[in-house]
Scaffold this active site. Sequence first.
Site, PDB file in Angstrom:
ATOM      1  CD1 TRP A 101      44.728  41.402  35.360  1.00  0.00           C
ATOM      2  CD2 TRP A 101      45.850  40.553  37.095  1.00  0.00           C
ATOM      3  NE1 TRP A 101      44.401  42.132  36.471  1.00  0.00           N
ATOM      4  CE2 TRP A 101      45.070  41.635  37.550  1.00  0.00           C
ATOM      5  CE3 TRP A 101      46.639  39.874  38.016  1.00  0.00           C
ATOM      6  CZ2 TRP A 101      45.058  42.050  38.882  1.00  0.00           C
ATOM      7  CZ3 TRP A 101      46.634  40.283  39.342  1.00  0.00           C
ATOM      8  CH2 TRP A 101      45.856  41.347  39.757  1.00  0.00           C
ATOM      9  CG  ASP A 171      42.987  34.992  34.166  1.00  0.00           C
ATOM     10  OD1 ASP A 171      41.799  34.942  34.535  1.00  0.00           O
ATOM     11  OD2 ASP A 171      43.836  35.767  34.677  1.00  0.00           O
ATOM     12  CE  LYS A 195      38.741  40.131  38.364  1.00  0.00           C
ATOM     13  NZ  LYS A 195      39.014  41.482  38.832  1.00  0.00           N
TER      14      LYS A 195
END
Length: 361
Positions: A101, A171, A195
């Site tokens: 990511w 992030d 999530k």
Amino acid sequence: MSRVYNFSAGPAVLPEDVLREAAEEMMDYRGCGMSVMEMSHRSKMFESIINDAEKDLRDLLGIPDNYKVLFLQGGASQQFAMVPMNLFKNRVGDYIITGQWAKKAYQEAKLYGTANAVASSADKTFSYIPDVSDLPVSENADYVYICENNTIYGTKYKTLPNTKGKTLVADLSSCFLSEPIDVSKYGLIFAGAQKNVGPAGVVIAIIREDLITEDVLPGTPTMLRYKTHADEKSLYNTPPAYGIYICGKVFQWLKKRGGLEAMKEFNEKKAALLYDYLDQSRMFSGTVVKEDRSLMNVPFVTGKEELDALFVKESKAAGLENLKGHRSVGGMRASIYNAMPMEGVEKLVSFMKEFEAKYGK
Ligand code: PLP
């Protein structure tokens, strides 16, 4: 009705109380005769849903007044572009590469200027967090970027990087609201909701006001400017209204459970159960160096591909779902977000013990 223990990395398990309440309100939200899904986002009713959600999030995280909270769309991946489009002034971003990511964000930034990889853990399959105490931060960097919890590899920063005065962009998709953080250390935080906080389709950005300007890269679409959404309190266009409503319920649930300190304690206990077992098992082992282990995503392997595949198959049959590791790393991964109950991890560990007794030497 039967529910499984869902170890998915995302979309992921949500608190049952939240789902139950949402089901009760599905046809008739608090006497208004319609679902939140059917409601105008300009209505008073929705206005109070989004305002309450923001207020509860501010309370939970202790967000300082000089930060805006934005409920956006496009997933966390859209932030990979919005960050450079909005924050590039010198067109230079420093990135710490701790997994896929972070790498995707770094590659996206290259479309708009210079992205420097100032540290990386690629040499050991991202199984650790590099030393970030003395990074070669670029003099003209607009920001330093991290992915704080690496969903795929199961690593987490335990101390934030020394950015040498540069803005920190993070992030937090897979560790958002899992423990308290000091928001004032960051310039910009973003997290995909799917999530720890709600349904896919919502991404939350928390951004310091001085970073919200009209001075964005030429050609930046209106919808991709933080200012557009900040000026309109996330209601520039139709927001992901139902998703925001569920996020709001999760924030309420977190408050009822004692907030983020309590959640951290709970998450530590839950993760310790699994890591302690992994550390003494003769069949399974964790893949991450101990000091960088995530509380949310726990990858592990047997060392034999066939045995891993058998484990995934048999665990599924036992009601333990989505334990297969990410397609890029294989093995197994248990994602144990806030809403995963202690019993879920207890069941997993006792299943692992039985599996080891059955197939171990
Ligand atoms: N960042 C992290 C840490 C993630 O775990 C994910 C997805 O799993 C993403 C970004 C991408 O999120 P999205 O699919 O919402 O774009």
